[in-house]
Design an enzyme around this catalytic site. Structure first.
Site, PDB file in Angstrom:
ATOM      1  N   HIS A  52       0.903  -1.130   0.148  1.00 36.38           N
ATOM      2  CA  HIS A  52       0.040  -0.121   0.017  1.00 36.38           C
ATOM      3  C   HIS A  52       0.858   1.013   0.021  1.00 36.38           C
ATOM      4  O   HIS A  52       0.432   2.252  -0.523  1.00 36.38           O
ATOM      5  CB  HIS A  52      -0.959   0.138   1.218  1.00 36.38           C
ATOM      6  CG  HIS A  52      -2.043  -1.124   1.171  1.00 36.38           C
ATOM      7  ND1 HIS A  52      -1.596  -2.197   1.540  1.00 36.38           N
ATOM      8  CD2 HIS A  52      -3.334  -1.023   0.772  1.00 36.38           C
ATOM      9  CE1 HIS A  52      -3.001  -3.020   1.499  1.00 36.38           C
ATOM     10  NE2 HIS A  52      -3.746  -2.330   0.987  1.00 36.38           N
ATOM     11  N   ASP A  84      -4.723  -5.649  -8.098  1.00 37.62           N
ATOM     12  CA  ASP A  84      -4.992  -5.189  -6.735  1.00 37.62           C
ATOM     13  C   ASP A  84      -5.581  -3.620  -6.886  1.00 37.62           C
ATOM     14  O   ASP A  84      -5.220  -3.079  -8.101  1.00 37.62           O
ATOM     15  CB  ASP A  84      -3.662  -5.467  -5.659  1.00 37.62           C
ATOM     16  CG  ASP A  84      -4.369  -5.347  -4.150  1.00 37.62           C
ATOM     17  OD1 ASP A  84      -5.329  -4.774  -4.012  1.00 37.62           O
ATOM     18  OD2 ASP A  84      -3.416  -5.844  -3.422  1.00 37.62           O
TER      19      ASP A  84
END
Length: 613
Positions: free
Chosen positions: A260, A333
Site C-alpha cells: 500500500h 489489486d
C-alpha cells in the site's frame, strides 16, 4: 446443517441466448427470469451468445467493462451530501448512477470507509440500485459487485452478518470441511445482499513473521496446507454463487514492505517460487477459481525488468496464463496503492496492466485518467480492440456463470432469512472452537476454575475492531468469561501501554484471582512486555492471549500459560474464553513456526504444534 439462501443465489442451467440478448438490451426478459436456488454456478456459458453481446457494444462500453470502481454513499442515486462531495472530488460524478452513466463500469467495490456497508438491508438496496442503474441503460449489462470479505482482520460487512474466523485461525483448525463451510456461509450471506464477487481467499504463503500486510490473512507457512484450504474456501464461496478471488499472485507472503505504501521485492528463486508461492495458486486454478488478483510486488526471479507483477507480461501471461493454464478473470489489486504507482504514471498503469494480460482494473485513483488512457491506447494502436474484447469476454463469462443474466435482484426478505441467521452464527462458533491454540501451560495453569479463581482481570491491547464486531477485545473477553460463570473485569491498556496504564493494571490485579492479558504483535521494544512482566511480579496467575499474530510468545517466554486466537473478532475471542474456562478443549495447531526472539534461526515452536487439556 441447513443453510438458507435467497432466491438469487444462482441457477442450475446455462443462460439461454434469448436471456443474454435481453439482458444486454436492457431491462427485458433477463430480469423477469428468477434465478433458481441450489447449485450456484451456471453451466458453461454460451460463448457465441456472449460474443454477440460484445459485437453490439461500443468501444467506450467495452473499456468501461474492464473497470471496478469505488463509489461513496449508501445509495446508488441519493447518497448523503458529504458522499456526493467526495465523489465529485475524486471521481467527477455525484452518485453511483452517474458513474455508471459516464463510464459504463463493469463493477463496483464496496468499502466501509466509503459508507457502502451500513447494514444488510441498506447493502441489498444499494446493490439493487447499482444493478438497476446499469441494466436500464442501452445495452445494459449486470454488474459485478465486490468487496474484501476475508473474515478475521479484513472484513467490510460486520454484524449482524455472520463473522467467521480468519484464514490463519481456520488453518489452526486443520479442517477442510470447516473452511469450505465458512466460505459457503460467507458467500451465501454476501449473495443475499447482492454482492457477487469476493476478494478472498488470500493464497499467500506467509513465511515472513515480519510481514506487515499479510500475516494472519494467510492460511500459514506450509504451502500444501495453504493450497488445500484455499481450494476448500474457493469451493465454498463458488457453491454459494459468489466469485472467489485468489490473491496476491505470484505470492505476497515473504515481504517486510506493505505494498500500500511501497514496492516490495520478493527475493525467492524460481525454484522456491515453484515449491512455495505457486502451490496455493495451482490449487485455486484446479478448484475452478473465478478470478485471480495480482500483487504490486517485484519478483526478479520471475521478471527481472523491475516492473510490479501487476504490470508484468512474463508473470501474468507467461506464468499465470501459460504455465498455470488459467484462463479466468485476472484482476489487479487496487491501482491506488503506492506499489503500482512508483514507476509509472496513473495514465500508463491501466494500459500496461492490460498489455500484461490483466482483465479487470480495480479502483484507479482517477477513473477519468485511467478510462481515457485505455481508450487512447486503442485509438493510437498500442492496444487492439480485439485485446479489449478478450478481457470483456472473460468478464461476461464470469457474470454468466454467476447467473447474473438470469436476474440480479435481491430482497429484504432474503436478507432477513439468510444474513446472520441462527444456523450460520452457531456454525461460526462451532468452527471457532477448533481454532484456539494452546502453546504453553506450565503447572497446568489452564483451564481457570471459576470456583477457585472466580475474579478475573482482563487487560491488554484494544486495537480498532475489525468491521462491525462489538469490541473492544478486552470487553468482549470479559463479557464472555462472565457468561461462563466468572466475575471478570475489563481494563484496556492499549497496544503501547503507558507507565500509568501499567500501574493501573498492576493495582487492579491485586483484587483478582487470575489475569488474562490480550497481546497484539509484541516486539522486543514493546511496552506490552513490561506490562506482562509487572503483572507476573504480582504473583497472580497470568494467561497471555495473542489476538493477532501468534509470534507474541517469543517475546513473552516467562508467561506460563499462552494461547493464540489469531484475531480479535468476537467469534474468536469468545472461543478463546471457552478454552480459558475449560468449556472447550484447545484443539488448534500452529499454521506457522515460531522462531526464538534471541536466535531467529532456531525454532521455539514448530509448525503443527499445539497442546490440549
Amino acid at each position: 446443517m441447513h443453510h438458507t439462501s435467497t432466491g438469487s443465489t444462482g441457477n442450475t442451467a446455462g443462460p439461454s441466448r434469448r436471456s443474454l440478448f435481453a439482458g444486454a438490451a436492457g431491462l427485458g426478459a433477463a430480469l423477469a427470469v428468477p434465478a433458481a436456488s441450489g447449485t450456484a454456478h451456471a453451466a458453461t456459458p454460451d460463448d457465441a451468445a456472449l460474443r454477440a453481446v460484445i459485437a453490439r457494444m461500443t468501444l467506450e462500453e467495452k473499456a468501461g467493462q474492464l473497470f471496478v470502481s469505488r463509489i461513496y454513499g449508501h445509495s446508488a442515486t441519493a447518497p448523503d451530501q458529504a458522499d456526493i462531495d467526495a465523489n465529485l472530488a475524486e471521481l467527477g460524478v455525484r452518485t453511483a448512477d452517474e458513474l455508471i452513466e459516464r463510464y459504463r463500469v463493469g463493477g463496483i467495490i464496496y468499502f466501509t470507509w466509503a459508507h457502502n456497508t451500513r447494514d444488510p438491508h441498506q447493502i441489498a438496496d444499494l446493490s439493487n440500485g447499482i444493478q438497476r442503474s446499469s441494466l436500464t441503460r442501452p445495452r445494459g449489462l449486470p454488474m459485478l459487485i465486490a468487496t474484501d470479505q476475508e473474515h478475521g482482520a479484513v472484513c467490510r460487512i460486520g454484524k449482524p452478518a455472520t463473522l467467521l474466523p480468519g484464514a490463519m485461525a481456520l488453518a489452526a483448525g486443520r479442517s477442510r470441511t470447516d473452511v469450505r463451510t465458512a466460505g459457503r456461509i460467507s458467500g451465501t450471506e454476501l449473495r443475499a445482499m447482492g454482492v457477487n464477487q469476493d476478494y478472498a481467499p488470500d493464497a499467500d504463503v506467509n513465511v515472513n513473521p515480519a510481514n506487515p500486510v499479510i500475516g494472519v490473512r494467510s492460511f500459514g507457512a506450509d504451502p500444501a496446507l495453504v493450497g488445500t484450504l484455499v481450494a476448500a474456501e474457493v469451493k465454498g464461496y463458488q457453491a454459494a454463487g459468489v466469485a472467489a478471488t485468489a490473491k496476491h499472485f505470484p505470492g505476497h507472503g515473504d515481504t517486510a514492505v506493505d505494498s500500500h505504501t511501497g514496492l516490495p521485492v520478493i527475493t525467492h528463486s524460481r525454484e522456491q517460487w515453484d515449491t512455495l508461492d505457486a502451490v496455493p495458486f495451482r490449487a485455486a486454478v484446479a478448484a475452478g477459481i473465478d478470478s485471480v488478483m495480482t500483487a504490486h510486488i517485484q519478483f526478479p526471479a520471475l521478471d527481472p525488468s523491475g516492473d510490479p507483477a501487476t504490470l508484468s507480461h512474463p508473470i501474468v501471461t507467461g506464468i499465470l496464463r501459460g504455465e498455470l493454464g488459467y484462463d479466468g478473470v485476472v484482476i489487479t489489486d487496487s491501482l491506488g496503492m503506492e506499489g503500482v504507482r512508483t514507476k509509472y504514471g496513473d495514465d500508463r498503469v491501466p494500459v500496461l496492466a492490460l498489455k500484461a494480460g490483466v482483465d479487470q482494473l480495480l479502483n484507479p485513483p482517477s477513473m477519468e485518467v485511467a478510462y481515457n488512457a485505455v481508450l487512447a491506447a486503442v485509438r493510437n494502436g498500442e492496444l487492439t480492440e480485439a485485446r479489449i474484447e478478450e478481457s470483456v469476454l472473460r468478464i461476461l463469462r464470469m457474470k454468466a456463470r454467476l447467473g447474473l443474466f438470469q436476474g440480479t435482484r435481491v430482497t429484504r426478505a432474503g436478507v432477513d432469512r439468510t444474513v446472520g441467521n441462527k444456523q450460520h452464527l452457531a456454525a461460526a462458533d462451532h468452527i471457532a472452537d477448533r481454532t484456539t491454540t494452546l502453546l504453553a501451560n506450565e503447572g497446568r495453569l489452564l483451564p481457570l476454575d471459576r470456583r477457585r479463581q472466580p475474579r478475573v482481570l482482563v487487560v491488554g491491547a484494544d486495537p480498532a475492531s475489525p468491521s462491525g464486531t462489538t469490541g473492544p477485545p478486552t470487553g468482549v473477553l470479559a463479557a464472555a468469561l462472565n457468561g461462563l460463570g466468572f466475575t471478570a473485569t475489563a481494563l484496556s491498556t492499549g497496544t503501547a501501554p503507558t507507565a500509568d496504564a501499567i500501574t493501573k493494571a498492576v493495582t487492579a490485579a491485586q483484587d483478582a484471582d487470575a489475569v488474562v492479558v490480550a497481546t497484539y504483535n509484541v516486539t522486543a521494544s514493546s511496552s506490552q512486555r513490561t506490562l506482562a512482566q509487572r503483572l507476573l511480579a504480582t504473583g497472580r496467575p497470568v494467561v497471555a492471549l495473542a489476538i493477532r499474530n501468534p509470534y507474541d510468545i517469543a517475546q513473552l517466554t516467562e508467561v506460563k500459560a499462552h494461547l493464540a486466537a489469531y484475531c480479535w473478532t468476537d467469534v474468536e475471542l469468545r472461543a478463546a474464553a471457552r478454552v480459558i474456562a475449560g468449556r472447550v478443549k484447545p484443539r488448534g495447531k500452529l499454521p506457522v513456526p515460531i522462531a526464538r526472539a534471541d536466535d531467529p534461526a532456531k525454532e521455539l515452536y514448530p509448525l503443527g504444534y499445539g497442546l490440549s487439556y
